[in-house]
Motif scaffolding. Sequence first.
Motif, PDB file in Angstrom:
ATOM      1  N   CYS A  89       0.863 -13.328 -50.411  1.00 51.38           N
ATOM      2  CA  CYS A  89       1.026 -13.604 -51.845  1.00 51.38           C
ATOM      3  C   CYS A  89       0.321 -14.885 -52.277  1.00 51.38           C
ATOM      4  N   GLN A  90      -0.357 -15.560 -51.353  1.00 54.71           N
ATOM      5  CA  GLN A  90      -1.180 -16.740 -51.651  1.00 54.71           C
ATOM      6  C   GLN A  90      -0.354 -17.911 -52.214  1.00 54.71           C
ATOM      7  N   ILE A  91       0.902 -18.011 -51.832  1.00 57.22           N
ATOM      8  CA  ILE A  91       1.735 -19.118 -52.300  1.00 57.22           C
ATOM      9  C   ILE A  91       1.612 -20.292 -51.338  1.00 57.22           C
ATOM     10  N   GLU A  92       1.650 -21.493 -51.879  1.00 57.59           N
ATOM     11  CA  GLU A  92       1.644 -22.716 -51.081  1.00 57.59           C
ATOM     12  C   GLU A  92       2.923 -23.498 -51.371  1.00 57.59           C
ATOM     13  N   ILE A  93       3.648 -23.807 -50.311  1.00 52.68           N
ATOM     14  CA  ILE A  93       4.953 -24.444 -50.452  1.00 52.68           C
ATOM     15  C   ILE A  93       5.188 -25.349 -49.252  1.00 52.68           C
ATOM     16  N   ASN A  94       6.017 -26.345 -49.436  1.00 49.93           N
ATOM     17  CA  ASN A  94       6.354 -27.241 -48.333  1.00 49.93           C
ATOM     18  C   ASN A  94       7.009 -26.467 -47.201  1.00 49.93           C
ATOM     19  N   SER A 137       1.551 -24.005 -36.474  1.00 47.20           N
ATOM     20  CA  SER A 137       1.748 -25.147 -35.577  1.00 47.20           C
ATOM     21  C   SER A 137       2.579 -26.218 -36.275  1.00 47.20           C
ATOM     22  N   LEU A 138       2.977 -27.203 -35.502  1.00 48.10           N
ATOM     23  CA  LEU A 138       3.770 -28.306 -36.058  1.00 48.10           C
ATOM     24  C   LEU A 138       2.951 -29.185 -37.000  1.00 48.10           C
ATOM     25  N   LEU A 139       1.631 -29.144 -36.868  1.00 47.53           N
ATOM     26  CA  LEU A 139       0.787 -29.963 -37.739  1.00 47.53           C
ATOM     27  C   LEU A 139       0.685 -29.381 -39.146  1.00 47.53           C
ATOM     28  N   ASP A 140       1.005 -28.106 -39.299  1.00 46.44           N
ATOM     29  CA  ASP A 140       0.932 -27.467 -40.626  1.00 46.44           C
ATOM     30  C   ASP A 140       2.196 -27.805 -41.413  1.00 46.44           C
ATOM     31  N   ARG A 141       2.111 -28.804 -42.289  1.00 47.25           N
ATOM     32  CA  ARG A 141       3.269 -29.216 -43.077  1.00 47.25           C
ATOM     33  C   ARG A 141       3.367 -28.448 -44.389  1.00 47.25           C
ATOM     34  N   THR A 142       2.330 -27.720 -44.755  1.00 46.36           N
ATOM     35  CA  THR A 142       2.345 -26.885 -45.959  1.00 46.36           C
ATOM     36  C   THR A 142       2.195 -25.432 -45.545  1.00 46.36           C
ATOM     37  N   TYR A 143       3.112 -24.603 -46.030  1.00 44.97           N
ATOM     38  CA  TYR A 143       3.088 -23.175 -45.683  1.00 44.97           C
ATOM     39  C   TYR A 143       2.207 -22.442 -46.698  1.00 44.97           C
ATOM     40  N   HIS A 144       1.185 -21.785 -46.191  1.00 43.50           N
ATOM     41  CA  HIS A 144       0.284 -20.999 -47.034  1.00 43.50           C
ATOM     42  C   HIS A 144       0.407 -19.536 -46.631  1.00 43.50           C
ATOM     43  N   CYS A 145       0.878 -18.712 -47.563  1.00 40.92           N
ATOM     44  CA  CYS A 145       1.089 -17.293 -47.279  1.00 40.92           C
ATOM     45  C   CYS A 145      -0.212 -16.528 -47.528  1.00 40.92           C
ATOM     46  N   ASN A 146      -0.601 -15.729 -46.541  1.00 45.54           N
ATOM     47  CA  ASN A 146      -1.820 -14.932 -46.663  1.00 45.54           C
ATOM     48  C   ASN A 146      -1.612 -13.673 -47.494  1.00 45.54           C
ATOM     49  N   SER A 183      20.662 -17.468 -35.885  1.00 48.72           N
ATOM     50  CA  SER A 183      20.243 -17.548 -34.493  1.00 48.72           C
ATOM     51  C   SER A 183      19.074 -18.512 -34.336  1.00 48.72           C
ATOM     52  N   ARG A 184      18.946 -19.071 -33.150  1.00 44.44           N
ATOM     53  CA  ARG A 184      17.844 -19.993 -32.880  1.00 44.44           C
ATOM     54  C   ARG A 184      16.495 -19.276 -32.826  1.00 44.44           C
ATOM     55  N   PHE A 185      16.510 -17.967 -32.743  1.00 39.91           N
ATOM     56  CA  PHE A 185      15.271 -17.192 -32.718  1.00 39.91           C
ATOM     57  C   PHE A 185      14.893 -16.687 -34.111  1.00 39.91           C
ATOM     58  N   TYR A 186      15.659 -17.050 -35.116  1.00 37.45           N
ATOM     59  CA  TYR A 186      15.333 -16.634 -36.482  1.00 37.45           C
ATOM     60  C   TYR A 186      14.113 -17.416 -36.971  1.00 37.45           C
ATOM     61  N   PRO A 187      13.022 -16.733 -37.374  1.00 35.33           N
ATOM     62  CA  PRO A 187      11.781 -17.444 -37.748  1.00 35.33           C
ATOM     63  C   PRO A 187      11.852 -18.010 -39.170  1.00 35.33           C
ATOM     64  N   SER A 188      12.667 -19.009 -39.375  1.00 37.59           N
ATOM     65  CA  SER A 188      12.843 -19.557 -40.721  1.00 37.59           C
ATOM     66  C   SER A 188      11.591 -20.254 -41.228  1.00 37.59           C
ATOM     67  N   SER A 189      10.800 -20.846 -40.336  1.00 38.68           N
ATOM     68  CA  SER A 189       9.599 -21.567 -40.766  1.00 38.68           C
ATOM     69  C   SER A 189       8.397 -20.638 -40.934  1.00 38.68           C
ATOM     70  N   LYS A 190       8.422 -19.484 -40.281  1.00 38.71           N
ATOM     71  CA  LYS A 190       7.251 -18.600 -40.305  1.00 38.71           C
ATOM     72  C   LYS A 190       7.334 -17.526 -41.384  1.00 38.71           C
ATOM     73  N   LEU A 191       8.514 -17.337 -41.974  1.00 42.17           N
ATOM     74  CA  LEU A 191       8.671 -16.335 -43.015  1.00 42.17           C
ATOM     75  C   LEU A 191       8.336 -16.916 -44.379  1.00 42.17           C
ATOM     76  N   CYS A 192       7.787 -16.109 -45.223  1.00 42.99           N
ATOM     77  CA  CYS A 192       7.499 -16.515 -46.607  1.00 42.99           C
ATOM     78  C   CYS A 192       8.752 -16.273 -47.444  1.00 42.99           C
ATOM     79  N   SER A 193       9.213 -17.296 -48.129  1.00 45.11           N
ATOM     80  CA  SER A 193      10.420 -17.178 -48.939  1.00 45.11           C
ATOM     81  C   SER A 193      10.186 -16.380 -50.219  1.00 45.11           C
ATOM     82  N   CYS A 194       8.926 -16.091 -50.535  1.00 45.13           N
ATOM     83  CA  CYS A 194       8.609 -15.365 -51.769  1.00 45.13           C
ATOM     84  C   CYS A 194       8.472 -13.860 -51.520  1.00 45.13           C
ATOM     85  N   CYS A 195       7.664 -13.487 -50.534  1.00 39.53           N
ATOM     86  CA  CYS A 195       7.431 -12.063 -50.282  1.00 39.53           C
ATOM     87  C   CYS A 195       7.998 -11.575 -48.965  1.00 39.53           C
TER      88      CYS A 195
END
Length: 384
Positions: free
Chosen positions: A360-365, A349-358, A329-341
């Motif tokens: 599990c502390q993972i940093e990923i594109n 925001s769109l300016l955040d090109r690196t995802y930092h999880c608060n 679905s178009r409402f699925y938060p694929s960019s906001k979810l952490c793929s690890c935890c």
Amino acid sequence: MKKAFKTEIILFKAQQQKMNQTIGTCRYVYNLYLSKAQNHYKQTGKHLSGYDFSKWLNNVYVKEQDCWIKDVSSKAVKQAIMNGDRAFKNFFKGITKFPRFKKKKDQQVKAYFPKNNQTDLLVERHRIKVPTIGWVRLKEYGYIPTDRVVKSCTISQQGNRYCISVLCEMDTPQTILISEHDGIGVDVGLKEFAVCSHHEIFSNINKTPKIKKLEKQLKRQQRKLSRSYEQNKNRKVGEICYKNRQKQLIRLQKLHVRLTNIRREYTRFVVNQLVKAKPAYITIEDLNVKGMMKNRHLSKAVAQQNFHYFKEWLLGKCKECGIELRQVSRFYPSSKLCSCCGAKKVKLSLLDRTYHCNNCQIEINRDFNASLNLKYATEYEVLT
């Protein structure tokens, strides 16, 4: 299974004249039908069907006024009427917008030729026989299969070139690819065209020097055409300036066609690379392209990416190779979810090109994280 093969054709001078006459007649009849259907609906409140308009055109209108309509293929004229009828029906169903009149410079009208006789649409290695046109030379030898049943063909004009699309009856493919991956998640965007979960990135072709150079030429030619309209708007049609303006319009159309072909070829390349990976399934996201086009800062970039063409071509290739195409679905938060935890980051925001999880502390594109979430999505729709 039916499959279309589109390629460029080479026409002689007499064939070009006949083809221009056919396309022009189809455009005239299409616009005439739109005008009559609108007036008929205002007077009676009912829709004028294409069959009723065709009877009136052949029995009344052609005999009284424009008899030159009979000089071209009757099937091409009939198909133009039915296209207008389908446009009105789709508007009443709420699928499309209100039908608009076709302009000559836009080159949106195509000529349709069905196979009525056994001698029509005979395909050889280097040529094809089109009704009312004759033998037409193909630019790509051996591209259209000669051992298949041809149903119909459609000829379109692009700039000063002509293309033919031949519809053939093909055998249903029985071979199914053996999957080498469990699945692939594909996140499409503007910075990169597609970021895949199996560590493959397809860059944005619109940022390459070749496309930028063509865009610069296009802008220059558009300014030149605009100046010619302003400088010569008070002159008569038969003067030399009108002919020069038509030449400039053809230059502009050729640039548009070249840019379109380059972008579509790259889209097909991306789809072929995804299919060659032999995944069990491919997961994409249902983007709200119509809503994205309302942003005046991003509308041009979104239109150049050809998201709809990518989806349609990917669906056809997946059907051909037996790969399951999933769409979340178009409402699925694929960019906001952490793929690890699996934690969700609300503010991103769109300016955040690196995802930092608060959590599990993972940093990923950011885009690669979205592709992983699409790959492991459990709620989806299978496109068929």
